[in-house]
Scaffold this motif. Structure first.
Motif, short mmCIF file in Angstrom:
data_model
loop_
_atom_site.label_atom_id
_atom_site.label_comp_id
_atom_site.label_asym_id
_atom_site.label_seq_id
_atom_site.Cartn_x
_atom_site.Cartn_y
_atom_site.Cartn_z
N SER A 60 -37.71 -12.49 9.28
CA SER A 60 -36.75 -13.35 8.59
C SER A 60 -36.53 -12.89 7.17
CB SER A 60 -37.24 -14.80 8.59
OG SER A 60 -37.11 -15.39 9.85
N ARG A 64 -32.90 -11.76 5.69
CA ARG A 64 -32.26 -12.49 4.59
C ARG A 64 -31.97 -11.58 3.41
NH1 ARG A 64 -36.22 -17.87 4.86
NH2 ARG A 64 -35.78 -18.34 7.06
N VAL A 70 -27.30 -14.25 6.75
CA VAL A 70 -28.55 -14.83 7.26
C VAL A 70 -29.21 -15.61 6.12
CG1 VAL A 70 -30.81 -14.38 8.27
CG2 VAL A 70 -28.87 -12.91 8.86
N ILE A 71 -29.39 -16.89 6.33
CA ILE A 71 -30.03 -17.74 5.33
C ILE A 71 -31.12 -18.58 6.00
CG2 ILE A 71 -27.92 -17.86 3.94
CD1 ILE A 71 -27.48 -20.69 5.05
N ASN A 82 -33.77 -19.30 11.04
CA ASN A 82 -32.66 -18.77 10.25
C ASN A 82 -31.35 -19.36 10.72
OD1 ASN A 82 -34.14 -16.89 8.67
ND2 ASN A 82 -34.17 -15.46 10.40
#
Length: 201
Positions: A60, A64, A70-71, A82
């Motif tokens: 992740s 990000r 992608v948050i 995500n």
């Protein structure tokens, strides 16, 4: 760019999953039938379509940092989930890989069935004769024989001593082997015992 229909079709191709609509909005959730855990949340919010996907924390962090699309998971555990926007810089192929990853992280644990061992054994009786039997608990069965409760044959021929045994994964194989050994002559049984180096008499 992937569309809502593409995500739905892709998720439904996995085995043992179902589509759910647990909220009072347009959110579509895909779950495992085995444990009912969610692996994809398909959400339309603020004019954009995104998917919430479970992900390994280390992966992740890298995602990000690499993609603006992608948050941290929207309304989810920020460490393990995500939010991935479909209209962003994340390639379609990468989104599908992340769906695969989420599916694997949430799928039901397959419990390994404990194999019940089956034993075929030979006892040396007090009168020098040999007794062949079958059991699923060798130590318990041997104790029963020694107490005179294992079989009529051994009850009158105490003491008895375990001199040979074989282990099988199923009852059928054990019973077949028991029958084969019982067809052997006494000399052949002694040869079998000697070959196994289990004899001590």
């Amino acid at each position: 760019m992937l569309q809502k229909e593409d995500i739905i079709a892709y998720c439904m191709q996995f085995p043992m999953v179902y589509e759910d609509h647990p909220f009072h909005d347009a959110t579509t959730v895909f779950r495992h039938t085995g444990n009912h855990k969610s692996f994809v949340f398909l959400i339309f919010s603020h004019g954009r379509l995104h998917v919430n996907l479970k992900c390994n924390p280390a992966r992740s962090d890298l995602l990000r940092q690499s993609f603006e699309g992608v948050i941290a998971g929207y309304h989810m555990n920020k460490t393990h989930w995500n939010s991935v926007f479909l209209d962003s810089d994340v390639p379609d192929a990468e989104i599908l890989k992340l769906i695969d990853h989420s599916f694997l992280l949430t799928r039901p644990t397959i419990k390994k069935q404990k194999i019940q061992p089956h034993y075929v054994y030979i006892l040396l009786c007090g009168d020098g004769s040999l007794y062949t039997g079958w059991t699923t608990d060798l130590q318990h069965r041997l104790h029963a024989h020694q107490e005179g409760k294992g079989a009529k044959y051994t009850k009158s021929r105490l003491p008895v001593k375990l001199v040979y045994h074989e282990t099988f994964e199923d009852k059928s194989s054990a019973l077949k082997r028991e029958y084969q050994i019982k067809q052997l002559t006494k000399a052949q049984k002694h040869a079998l015992i000697k070959a196994s180096k289990s004899a001590d008499f």
